[in-house]
Scaffold this active site. Structure first.
Site, PDB file in Angstrom:
ATOM      1  N   ASP A   7       0.859  -1.186   0.000  1.00  0.00           N
ATOM      2  CA  ASP A   7       0.000   0.000   0.000  1.00  0.00           C
ATOM      3  C   ASP A   7       0.895   1.235   0.000  1.00  0.00           C
ATOM      4  OD1 ASP A   7      -1.658   2.117   0.439  1.00  0.00           O
ATOM      5  OD2 ASP A   7      -2.702   1.250   2.165  1.00  0.00           O
TER       6      ASP A   7
ATOM      7  N   HIS B  36      -5.230  11.627  13.858  1.00  0.00           N
ATOM      8  CA  HIS B  36      -6.240  11.513  12.788  1.00  0.00           C
ATOM      9  C   HIS B  36      -7.416  10.615  13.182  1.00  0.00           C
ATOM     10  CE1 HIS B  36      -3.696  13.662  10.074  1.00  0.00           C
ATOM     11  NE2 HIS B  36      -2.728  12.761  10.124  1.00  0.00           N
TER      12      HIS B  36
ATOM     13  N   HIS C 155       0.312  17.332   9.170  1.00  0.00           N
ATOM     14  CA  HIS C 155      -1.058  17.025   8.756  1.00  0.00           C
ATOM     15  C   HIS C 155      -2.048  17.615   9.753  1.00  0.00           C
ATOM     16  CE1 HIS C 155       1.440  13.700   7.071  1.00  0.00           C
ATOM     17  NE2 HIS C 155       0.685  13.907   5.994  1.00  0.00           N
TER      18      HIS C 155
ATOM     19  N   ASP D 234      -6.228   5.551   4.585  1.00  0.00           N
ATOM     20  CA  ASP D 234      -4.782   5.653   4.804  1.00  0.00           C
ATOM     21  C   ASP D 234      -4.329   5.124   6.162  1.00  0.00           C
ATOM     22  OD1 ASP D 234      -5.391   7.192   2.527  1.00  0.00           O
ATOM     23  OD2 ASP D 234      -3.537   8.318   2.756  1.00  0.00           O
TER      24      ASP D 234
ATOM     25  N   ASP E 171       2.533  18.655  13.901  1.00  0.00           N
ATOM     26  CA  ASP E 171       2.604  17.692  12.794  1.00  0.00           C
ATOM     27  C   ASP E 171       2.177  18.421  11.512  1.00  0.00           C
ATOM     28  OD1 ASP E 171       2.332  14.371  12.436  1.00  0.00           O
ATOM     29  OD2 ASP E 171       1.152  15.530  10.990  1.00  0.00           O
TER      30      ASP E 171
HETATM   31  N1  Q9C Z   1       0.892  11.156   0.275  1.00  0.00           N
HETATM   32  C1  Q9C Z   1       0.491  11.105  10.456  1.00  0.00           C
HETATM   33  O1  Q9C Z   1       1.416  11.838  10.123  1.00  0.00           O
HETATM   34  N2  Q9C Z   1      -1.546  10.001   3.594  1.00  0.00           N
HETATM   35  N3  Q9C Z   1      -0.337  10.584   9.566  1.00  0.00           N
HETATM   36  C2  Q9C Z   1      -0.471   9.556   2.791  1.00  0.00           C
HETATM   37  C3  Q9C Z   1      -0.421  11.109   0.858  1.00  0.00           C
HETATM   38  C4  Q9C Z   1      -1.571   9.581   4.949  1.00  0.00           C
HETATM   39  C5  Q9C Z   1      -0.163  10.883   8.165  1.00  0.00           C
HETATM   40  C6  Q9C Z   1      -0.774   9.735   1.335  1.00  0.00           C
HETATM   41  C7  Q9C Z   1      -0.800  10.462   5.855  1.00  0.00           C
HETATM   42  C8  Q9C Z   1      -1.087  10.123   7.291  1.00  0.00           C
HETATM   43  C9  Q9C Z   1       0.271  10.771  11.864  1.00  0.00           C
HETATM   44 ZN    ZN Z   2       1.632  13.861  10.003  1.00  0.00          ZN
END
Ligand code: Q9C
Ligand code: ZN
Length: 671
Positions: free
Chosen positions: A22, A137, A176, A94, A174
């Site tokens: 994945d 998240h 995100h 994700d 973070d």
């Molecule tokens: N390139 C944390 O940093 N998306 N979670 C990845 C986009 C998921 C990040 C795809 C990112 C989750 C805790």
């Molecule tokens: Zn993150």
């Protein structure tokens, strides 16, 4: 008083991984935790922390944030087959499951709770938990973005319930958006959630409308959710600092939390494949330090993201080393914040001005050309998910952060014997510690009585030892502050590399010859009217009610002094307090704490002789004790705000970190 720093880590949390292909999840690997911990061990930081054991969060604790249905569903995952796990995973975005992830998720949440327990019961002052899976998240009934349980959200509710903590500040650095945390506390005025995140006009994951700056919280919680969207990649130290100085710190101090939790993702650092930002690992030392005097130092840092193993490990070390109280690294060459960052800053400030008195004066409207609508990214320009962006990662090479050397003496004083001061602050003795050469030099240059000269000689000795990195910071009671400033400046500035930041609190005249050539920057906070600014390097901040006005004073610290100090990047800070300054001890202590962000913590505090009462409170901060909370910060006086805004307007041509609106907008407004 300076009690320890907790470190929570358990190898068990490395024992799950992605079991199928994945691309979205392949970056979330067990090594994230091992490299972070090994770096702490290698740099002899782990040893200096109090090692606190992990525990599993209980059902009841998990249910503080999550639904029973969701918990029961996750409980079934340990016995699932690979096919079942894949299938189960598909309902969420994700994230991946593994037979051992439920166990680890309970440990991750439990680690955050252990940290809260140890901090709240004062077994440690602060601490960090290195955990997997991350949390911010995950939502009431959903796993998301590598997160299973919302570790920090659970910790916030737990602190409120178990310890009767009223106000919790959650800082999410973070890269995100921790939408799970936002959803949890949206309508709650007792939890202030701050998040900055890569947004790109809603084109970056999780691509939510509600991650924008205009999601400010709901109902009673309006104003208690602060989103700072980054609409471009490549943000750097100055962009991050600008948001701290002009948004987070003023609001956080007005909020006055009883506990601070950090969603500490290091995917906001340079080299990270997700964030694609350019802030260096050293920035986290500063972000941490700037939060360390809130809530009487009760600061719990919990790992979230961070996917470049080198950058991650360095950033974790910077954070922990700061929690331990080591001197901060200098941030050289801070450049102007990006226009896009300033636009975001302005949008956030205007969206929140109705909720926070510290932002009341902010520009009323977001720049006209900024839309809250999603801007579809242009084809071809858009970053694809196909891993085509190797180039940008390659370009990001950065030097390893230099070792942060700690002088053996944390703080020293020059005091007469009758003045009390904590024992941990080393007294510089006239006979043993002074170089006779310094005394004779001083006698040649200054006409002064023998007693005064002896004190000055000790002050210069102190400064010399600070320059030599034998002593970190110092404190001196002198009979003539002006003379002492002159002596110190003359002693250190012949070295062409030295810059001295002089923060002069109270009324009095700063000698003319000092603030001229850029070897010193003088910021004077005072009452009454000071004459026009003499040069770029003399900045008088005149408060109507003088320094006794806590809100006005703190506003000056956040909006002027901190940005100026960061941009000037001194090698020595001289903090001067005049007898009539009327600044209250608490404010003085926070100021002293903030100034340690600069010059690797080399702060020399000069007090005029009758200021004996503030010796101990000052020494305590120099020694690293937390400052007491500043309750009840009211709206700063209107006239004072005008004075400071006018000053900021005028100075921002020279000092770019003072800007809070982008130049293009400023031009548009003027037309
Ligand atoms: N390139 C944390 O940093 N998306 N979670 C990845 C986009 C998921 C990040 C795809 C990112 C989750 C805790
Ligand atoms: Zn993150």
């Amino acid at each position: 008083m300076t009690i320890g720093t907790a470190l929570i880590y358990d190898e068990e949390m490395t024992k799950y991984k992605l079991l199928w292909v994945d691309p979205a999840c392949k970056i979330e690997v067990p090594e994230r935790l091992t490299v972070s911990y090994e770096a702490l061990v290698r740099n002899a930081l782990a040893d200096r922390c109090v090692s606190v054991p992990v525990r599993e969060a209980t059902d009841t604790e998990i249910l503080l944030v999550h639904s029973e249905e969701y918990l029961e569903a996750v409980k079934k995952t340990p016995s699932m087959s690979l096919e079942d796990l894949k299938e189960f995973t598909l309902q969420y975005g994700d994230v991946y499951f593994h037979p051992n992830i439920y166990h680890c998720a309970k440990l991750a949440a439990g680690s955050a709770l252990q940290l809260v327990d140890w901090v709240m019961t004062k077994r440690v002052r602060n601490g960090m938990a290195l955990v997997r899976p991350p949390g911010h998240h995950s939502q009431r009934s959903a796993a998301n973005g590598f997160c299973v349980f919302n570790n920090v959200a659970i910790a916030a509710r737990y602190a409120q319930q178990k310890y009767g903590v009223k106000r919790v500040l959650i800082v999410d650095w973070d890269i995100h958006h921790g939408q799970g945390v936002q959803y949890c506390f949206e309508d709650d005025p007792n939890v202030l959630y701050f998040s900055w995140h890569r947004y790109e006009h809603q084109n970056f994951w999780p691509q939510l409308r509600e991650s924008n700056y205009d999601s400010v919280g709901k109902e009673k919680g309006a104003g208690f959710n602060i989103n700072v969207p980054w609409n471009q990649v490549g943000m750097k130290n100055s962009d991050y600092l600008s948001v701290f100085c002009h948004i987070l710190l003023p609001v956080a101090y007005e909020f006055c939390p009883d506990l601070v939790l950090v969603c500490a993702g290091f995917d906001s650092a340079i080299g990270d494949p997700e964030g694609e930002m350019c802030a260096t690992p050293e920035i986290f030392a500063h972000l941490t330090h700037l939060l360390m005097n809130l809530a009487e130092g009760k600061l719990c840092v919990v790992l979230e993201g961070g996917y470049n193993l080198t950058s991650l490990a360095q950033s974790v070390c910077q954070t922990v080393q700061t929690l331990l109280g080591d001197p901060l690294p200098q941030l050289a060459d801070l450049s102007c914040p990006y226009r896009s960052a300033l636009e975001s800053l302005q949008c956030v400030r205007s969206a929140h001005r109705q909720y926070w008195s510290c932002l009341k004066h902010a520009a009323g409207l977001p720049p006209a050309h900024i839309s809250t609508k999603r801007i579809k990214s242009v084809e071809g320009e858009a970053k694809t998910e196909t891993g085509e962006d190797e180039k940008s990662t390659e370009e990001n090479v950065w030097p390893e952060p230099p070792k942060r050397f700690s002088p053996t003496v944390r703080a020293a004083s020059v005091l007469s014997d009758d003045v009390t001061c904590p024992d941990r602050c080393k007294r510089l003795n006239a006979n043993q510690d002074v170089d006779p050469l310094i005394v004779s030099k001083l006698k040649d240059s200054f006409i002064s009585d023998a007693g005064g000269c002896d004190t000055l000689a000790r002050v210069i000795t102190l400064v010399e030892k600070m320059v030599q990195n034998e002593i970190r910071s110092g404190l001196a009671l002198v009979c003539d502050v002006t003379m002492a400033i002159t002596c110190v400046v003359q002693h250190v500035t012949p070295d062409l590399n030295n810059r001295v930041l002089i923060v002069y609190v109270g009324n009095g005249t700063v000698p003319d010859h000092i603030a001229r050539d850029g070897k010193t920057l003088v910021v004077q906070i005072t009452s009454g009217n000071k004459q026009e600014q003499k040069s770029k390097y003399y900045i008088p901040v005149c408060l109507k009610n003088g320094c006794s006005d806590t809100s006005g004073f703190m506003h000056a610290v956040f909006s002027l002094l901190l940005p100026l100090g960061y941009e000037y990047n001194p090698n020595l800070v001289l903090l001067v307090r005049m007898p009539d300054s009327d600044v209250c001890d608490g404010v003085w202590q926070h100021l002293t704490g903030f100034l340690q962000s600069f010059a690797k913590g080399h702060t020399l505090v000069l007090l005029q002789e009758n200021e004996k009462a503030c010796v101990s409170p000052t020494a305590s901060i120099l020694l690293g004790d937390p400052a007491p909370p500043l309750e009840n910060l009211q709206a700063p006086n209107k006239d004072d705000l005008n004075v400071m805004e006018t000053l900021r307007d005028r100075l921002q041509l020279n000092w770019k970190l003072l800007q809070t609106i982008s130049e293009s907008t400023a031009a548009a407004v003027q037309q």
